[in-house]
Design a protein around this motif. Sequence first.
Motif, short mmCIF file in Angstrom:
data_model
loop_
_atom_site.label_atom_id
_atom_site.label_comp_id
_atom_site.label_asym_id
_atom_site.label_seq_id
_atom_site.Cartn_x
_atom_site.Cartn_y
_atom_site.Cartn_z
N ALA A 161 0.83 -1.21 0.00
CA ALA A 161 0.00 0.00 0.00
C ALA A 161 0.86 1.26 0.00
O ALA A 161 0.57 2.24 -0.69
N PHE A 162 1.95 1.23 0.77
CA PHE A 162 2.85 2.38 0.84
C PHE A 162 3.49 2.66 -0.52
O PHE A 162 3.52 3.81 -0.98
N LEU A 163 3.98 1.61 -1.18
CA LEU A 163 4.62 1.79 -2.49
C LEU A 163 3.62 2.26 -3.53
O LEU A 163 3.92 3.16 -4.33
N ALA A 164 2.41 1.68 -3.52
CA ALA A 164 1.39 2.09 -4.48
C ALA A 164 0.99 3.53 -4.26
O ALA A 164 0.84 4.31 -5.21
N ASN A 165 0.84 3.92 -3.00
CA ASN A 165 0.43 5.30 -2.69
C ASN A 165 1.50 6.30 -3.12
O ASN A 165 1.17 7.41 -3.54
N THR A 166 2.76 5.92 -3.01
CA THR A 166 3.83 6.82 -3.41
C THR A 166 3.75 7.12 -4.91
O THR A 166 4.00 8.25 -5.35
N LEU A 167 3.36 6.11 -5.68
CA LEU A 167 3.22 6.31 -7.13
C LEU A 167 2.00 7.15 -7.45
O LEU A 167 2.06 8.09 -8.25
N HIS A 168 0.86 6.80 -6.85
CA HIS A 168 -0.39 7.53 -7.09
C HIS A 168 -1.37 7.17 -5.99
O HIS A 168 -1.55 5.99 -5.67
N ARG A 169 -1.98 8.19 -5.41
CA ARG A 169 -2.87 7.94 -4.28
C ARG A 169 -3.98 6.94 -4.63
O ARG A 169 -4.29 6.04 -3.84
N PRO B 149 -4.05 14.38 2.64
CA PRO B 149 -5.06 13.40 2.20
C PRO B 149 -5.07 12.10 3.01
O PRO B 149 -6.08 11.75 3.63
N GLY B 150 -3.97 11.33 3.01
CA GLY B 150 -3.93 10.05 3.70
C GLY B 150 -2.77 9.95 4.65
O GLY B 150 -1.81 10.72 4.56
N TRP B 151 -2.84 8.96 5.56
CA TRP B 151 -1.78 8.81 6.56
C TRP B 151 -0.44 8.54 5.90
O TRP B 151 0.60 9.03 6.36
N LEU B 152 -0.45 7.80 4.80
CA LEU B 152 0.79 7.50 4.10
C LEU B 152 1.33 8.69 3.30
O LEU B 152 2.40 8.61 2.72
N ASP B 153 0.57 9.78 3.29
CA ASP B 153 1.01 11.00 2.60
C ASP B 153 1.76 11.95 3.54
O ASP B 153 2.19 13.02 3.10
N LYS B 154 1.91 11.57 4.80
CA LYS B 154 2.53 12.51 5.75
C LYS B 154 3.92 12.94 5.30
O LYS B 154 4.30 14.10 5.48
N GLY B 155 4.69 12.04 4.70
CA GLY B 155 6.03 12.39 4.25
C GLY B 155 6.09 12.90 2.83
O GLY B 155 7.18 13.26 2.36
N LEU B 156 4.95 12.95 2.14
CA LEU B 156 4.92 13.38 0.75
C LEU B 156 4.44 14.83 0.71
O LEU B 156 3.26 15.12 0.50
#
Length: 362
Positions: free
Chosen positions: A163-171, A275-282
């Motif tokens: 999920a982390f890798l996919a989110n990095t490419l595109h939410r 937007p999402g928790w995995l976006d905190k560093g983006l």
Amino acid sequence: MQALRIYAGPAARRHIAEHGLAARDVGVVPAAAGGPKGLVLGPLDRFLFGQWLPATDHTIHLVGASIGAWRMATACLREPVQAFERLERDYIAQHYDVPPGRRAPTAAHVSQRFGEGLEAFYGGRIREVLEHPRFRLHIVTARGRHMLRREHRLATPLGYLGAFLANTLHRRAMGAWLERVVFSAPEQGAACPLPFGTEDFPTRQVALSEANFRPALQASCSIPFLLQAVHDIPGAPRGAYWDGGITDYHLHLKYDCGPGPGLVLYPHFQKAVVPGWLDKGLKWRHRATAYLDRMIVLAPDPQWVKSLPNEKLPDRTDFARYGSDLQARIRAWTGAASASQQLADEFAQWLERPDPERVEAL
């Protein structure tokens, strides 16, 4: 020192410049995930739901994820001021046993204690939430797919890595691993309409009921690896449900609540709506978008935050900071929550004569 900063999107700023701000202008109140950070919003919650918003008679949608879902469900109880005071006390006093040889409590133990707390808090009162005459509650959760469809010792970490890798490419690509499931208050026998569009991310909606209220709320607060997932919530698709903040950390949604100003009033603990928790560093995903054009964010001034205990907002690192010294953590969190009364006082004063010059671009 000034505590409150007011930020707004273009449409909201125009409305304030031309008309000021009245309770009847508000169509949605979002409430973010963020754990203990939400403690500084308690006085604002008590003012908004105990004094200001009750002056109107129109429908207002309350959208929450994680601690935000708990806050918005509390707003739907009768005598909300007392309910918010209890939420603050209960949250500050939470304590979990750490087994010998471990540095943190087990996820099973935290989930059990948290579930017992929700039962004690809402026991016998769920109908108050579901049948509120004006407020329509929406609880956001994240449902696992594929490797995340059931919680598993090995598959779950691998699934969240995917999920982390996919989110990095595109939410939206994260939707292959997790989908947004919103539990909404009933209206005429079905879930009430969502006050936001769902084109941004795979989404399902489920009618909130007495049978699924507590598991849905617990799921929305179930941080992966710190709490256990909630499985097979009644009335919803089978699977593992986790913290709504994973998909919608700060509820950066395309809000639309019908005709009229339909402003989105957002008590928040910072300016950025992530937007999402995995976006905190983006960081590139922290910018405002057209989705937030009608949003007004009420947030603490970063300089004022430095006046709080430890010069920061309460957060989960405080559990490690204070360790077994429960009373020290209680003092720090109580001090931050008490100081935050200044946020509510300043907003109440601004409402008496809304000054557009105080409103900054979101």
